[in-house]
Design a protein around this motif. Structure first.
Motif, PDB file in Angstrom:
ATOM      1  N   MET A 183     -11.580  25.838 -15.273  1.00  0.00           N
ATOM      2  CA  MET A 183     -11.385  25.068 -13.903  1.00  0.00           C
ATOM      3  C   MET A 183     -10.032  25.057 -13.524  1.00  0.00           C
ATOM      4  N   LEU A 184      -9.852  24.931 -12.072  1.00  0.00           N
ATOM      5  CA  LEU A 184      -8.425  25.067 -11.602  1.00  0.00           C
ATOM      6  C   LEU A 184      -8.285  23.904 -10.636  1.00  0.00           C
ATOM      7  N   CYS A 185      -7.164  23.222 -10.728  1.00  0.00           N
ATOM      8  CA  CYS A 185      -6.864  22.101  -9.974  1.00  0.00           C
ATOM      9  C   CYS A 185      -5.484  22.035  -9.923  1.00  0.00           C
ATOM     10  N   ILE A 186      -5.300  22.172  -8.322  1.00  0.00           N
ATOM     11  CA  ILE A 186      -3.780  22.091  -7.817  1.00  0.00           C
ATOM     12  C   ILE A 186      -3.572  20.557  -6.960  1.00  0.00           C
ATOM     13  N   GLN A 187      -3.056  19.959  -7.542  1.00  0.00           N
ATOM     14  CA  GLN A 187      -2.548  18.813  -6.385  1.00  0.00           C
ATOM     15  C   GLN A 187      -1.329  18.809  -5.677  1.00  0.00           C
ATOM     16  N   LEU A 188      -1.733  18.646  -4.194  1.00  0.00           N
ATOM     17  CA  LEU A 188      -0.657  18.500  -3.144  1.00  0.00           C
ATOM     18  C   LEU A 188      -0.731  17.303  -2.280  1.00  0.00           C
ATOM     19  N   ARG A 189       0.467  17.015  -2.045  1.00  0.00           N
ATOM     20  CA  ARG A 189       0.550  15.852  -0.987  1.00  0.00           C
ATOM     21  C   ARG A 189       0.413  16.253   0.447  1.00  0.00           C
ATOM     22  N   TYR A 190       0.014  15.478   1.243  1.00  0.00           N
ATOM     23  CA  TYR A 190       0.163  15.797   2.849  1.00  0.00           C
ATOM     24  C   TYR A 190       1.288  16.042   3.232  1.00  0.00           C
ATOM     25  N   ASP A 191       2.474  15.475   2.598  1.00  0.00           N
ATOM     26  CA  ASP A 191       3.919  15.738   2.964  1.00  0.00           C
ATOM     27  C   ASP A 191       4.450  17.001   2.520  1.00  0.00           C
ATOM     28  N   ASN A 192       3.693  17.749   1.857  1.00  0.00           N
ATOM     29  CA  ASN A 192       3.972  18.842   1.211  1.00  0.00           C
ATOM     30  C   ASN A 192       4.143  20.215   2.372  1.00  0.00           C
ATOM     31  N   ALA A 193       5.240  20.887   2.471  1.00  0.00           N
ATOM     32  CA  ALA A 193       5.188  21.793   3.468  1.00  0.00           C
ATOM     33  C   ALA A 193       4.140  23.028   3.360  1.00  0.00           C
ATOM     34  N   ARG A 203      -1.172  22.191   6.086  1.00  0.00           N
ATOM     35  CA  ARG A 203      -1.205  21.924   7.344  1.00  0.00           C
ATOM     36  C   ARG A 203      -2.690  21.535   7.524  1.00  0.00           C
ATOM     37  N   VAL A 204      -2.895  20.447   8.255  1.00  0.00           N
ATOM     38  CA  VAL A 204      -4.244  20.102   8.724  1.00  0.00           C
ATOM     39  C   VAL A 204      -4.328  20.030  10.323  1.00  0.00           C
ATOM     40  N   ARG A 205      -5.460  20.445  10.623  1.00  0.00           N
ATOM     41  CA  ARG A 205      -5.725  20.924  12.118  1.00  0.00           C
ATOM     42  C   ARG A 205      -7.057  20.344  12.605  1.00  0.00           C
ATOM     43  N   ASP A 206      -7.191  20.086  13.829  1.00  0.00           N
ATOM     44  CA  ASP A 206      -8.417  19.634  14.298  1.00  0.00           C
ATOM     45  C   ASP A 206      -9.326  20.576  14.308  1.00  0.00           C
ATOM     46  N   TRP A 207     -10.535  20.408  13.737  1.00  0.00           N
ATOM     47  CA  TRP A 207     -11.493  21.769  13.653  1.00  0.00           C
ATOM     48  C   TRP A 207     -12.143  22.424  14.865  1.00  0.00           C
ATOM     49  N   ASN A 208     -12.212  21.365  15.862  1.00  0.00           N
ATOM     50  CA  ASN A 208     -12.559  21.924  17.379  1.00  0.00           C
ATOM     51  C   ASN A 208     -11.395  22.573  18.110  1.00  0.00           C
ATOM     52  N   THR A 209     -10.353  21.704  18.303  1.00  0.00           N
ATOM     53  CA  THR A 209      -9.199  22.330  19.092  1.00  0.00           C
ATOM     54  C   THR A 209      -8.372  23.129  18.419  1.00  0.00           C
ATOM     55  N   GLY A 210      -8.034  22.975  17.091  1.00  0.00           N
ATOM     56  CA  GLY A 210      -6.985  23.853  16.316  1.00  0.00           C
ATOM     57  C   GLY A 210      -5.523  23.271  16.416  1.00  0.00           C
ATOM     58  N   GLU A 211      -5.608  22.082  17.086  1.00  0.00           N
ATOM     59  CA  GLU A 211      -4.362  21.089  17.258  1.00  0.00           C
ATOM     60  C   GLU A 211      -4.039  20.360  15.858  1.00  0.00           C
ATOM     61  N   PRO A 212      -2.769  20.200  15.684  1.00  0.00           N
ATOM     62  CA  PRO A 212      -2.264  19.419  14.342  1.00  0.00           C
ATOM     63  C   PRO A 212      -3.061  18.116  14.653  1.00  0.00           C
ATOM     64  N   PHE A 213      -3.764  17.922  13.202  1.00  0.00           N
ATOM     65  CA  PHE A 213      -4.382  16.668  13.074  1.00  0.00           C
ATOM     66  C   PHE A 213      -3.361  15.685  12.465  1.00  0.00           C
TER      67      PHE A 213
END
Length: 72
Positions: A1-11, A14-24
């Motif tokens: 099993m593989l686990c990679i821990q990343l924080r949201y401030d990691n470059a 990227r998180v986008r709005d599912w419908n618009t594609g704009e940054p979330f």
């Protein structure tokens, strides 16, 4: 099993709005969690650059609470 821990401030993250594609707004994710709420299905879409490695884990293994977090 593989686990990679990343924080949201990691470059790499990227998180986008599912419908618009704009940054979330990441802060909105944390406010929602802090309020004990959940987002409706398909609100956010996460992207990772470079792409994370593919992995395959059987659903039964994820449901098995006896499996240690440290087991391979």
């Amino acid at each position: 099993m593989l686990c990679i821990q990343l924080r949201y401030d990691n470059a790499r993250v990227r998180v986008r709005d599912w419908n618009t594609g704009e940054p979330f707004e990441i802060a909105r994710i944390f406010r929602t969690i802090a309020a004990g709420a959940l987002f409706p299905y398909k609100i956010t879409r996460h992207f990772f650059e470079p792409r994370l490695p593919d992995t395959s884990v059987q659903l039964a293994r994820l449901r098995d609470r006896r499996v240690s977090r440290a087991s391979p």
